[in-house]
Scaffold this motif. Sequence first.
Motif: not given
Length: 432
Positions: A3-8
């Motif tokens: 999720v962090s990779v997607f959002v960032f």
Amino acid sequence: MTVSVFVFSLLAAMAIGMPIAYALLVCGVALMAFLGATSGLVTFDSQILAQRFVEGADNFPLLAVPFFLLAGEFMNAGGLSRRIINMAMAWVGHFRGGLGYVTVIAAVIMASLSGSAVADTAALAALLVPMMRAAGYNVGRASGLIASGGIIAPVIPPSIGMIIFGVAGNVSITKLFLAGIVPGMLMGLAIGLTWWWLAKRENVLPAPQLKLPERLRITAEGGFALALPIVIIGGMKFGVFTPTEAAVVAAVYSFFVGMFIYRELKWSQLYGVILAAGKTTAVVMFLVAAAMVSAWLITVANIPTEVANMMAPFMDNKLLLMFMMMALIVAVGTALDFTPTVLILTPVLMPLVLKAGIDPVYFGVMFIMNNAIGLITPPVGTVLNVVCGVAKISMDDAFKGVLPFLMAQLTVLFLLVLFPAIVTVPLQWWMR
């Protein structure tokens, strides 16, 4: 971590000024590279990206988008929009704050014709802002009313936003269309009541009251425009045509009326009208295609499950879960435009909705309404920017003017969260 990779990756691409469609592709590349390096679920391959990109736009229901956009262009160029305003003016223009009521009525009727908030707002603002300025209305408040009326278009059928959501979320577009009628009318009622309260401060003279024969004559002139939503909704309800076919009917009908009945649409204008619709279609379809790449990788990476785990404390309470999701969408809607928000959040939230047992059609209507409200919230606020450009006022003045109407629309939204039967019961009646 996924999720962090997607959002960032998405936010970083947008932060450097990359157009949202390209940011979605960058997000897809980042997800594919991360998954290939960590889990081996998928290997980075540009051919897969290209294939998913093409498949994203290769969807029959999406054919409705260019035809509804073309219908909207034909309506504006062919005089249908102007006649709707004239008709509303004939019946309510003589009341105190009459031009405001004209705006509300015209916004609801035009919403049932084109399905595009930006197109409806531009047409309303171009016709009504000069009239309201000349009559002595507060231009900021008038612009706020026009903007809040314009965002009814994605909710009342035919809605381009509902078509995109239906394709992305695998939800019946016909049911979405029919379920959006009552919420859209409630949005119009809410801004109408808000204007009634605000109009007490407007120290302007109302327009002269027309005699009944003159009213009937003006109404008869607008009859062909009023017939279109009846044809579209009736045709879908009785199974005469699908939403995609309804879009073709709308385009052909508006072309015929504008060209041969009102005779305001000229052959020399056709190229410009079709080109304008084509440019808007290209933007929407490129966004859809790019988003489908990310949507596929979101599914592969199992991001919906991670989001569901974060929402686990609310899963047993549908009401609380809906409030949380609506609050999330409101926040996202202030930073993203309508179509990207729909395309990004639909594959993330729909599995959560289905797991919680929430009616996907009801959620779709609420989701689209919420995203429509985001069109009048700064800093993005596309519809608010359109009104600012047409009225030649600052964003601060426009936001001050739209704020009371924004609060009214949000009140309707959260009332529908509390009382979902307002949406679901009329739908059941429509589907009989």
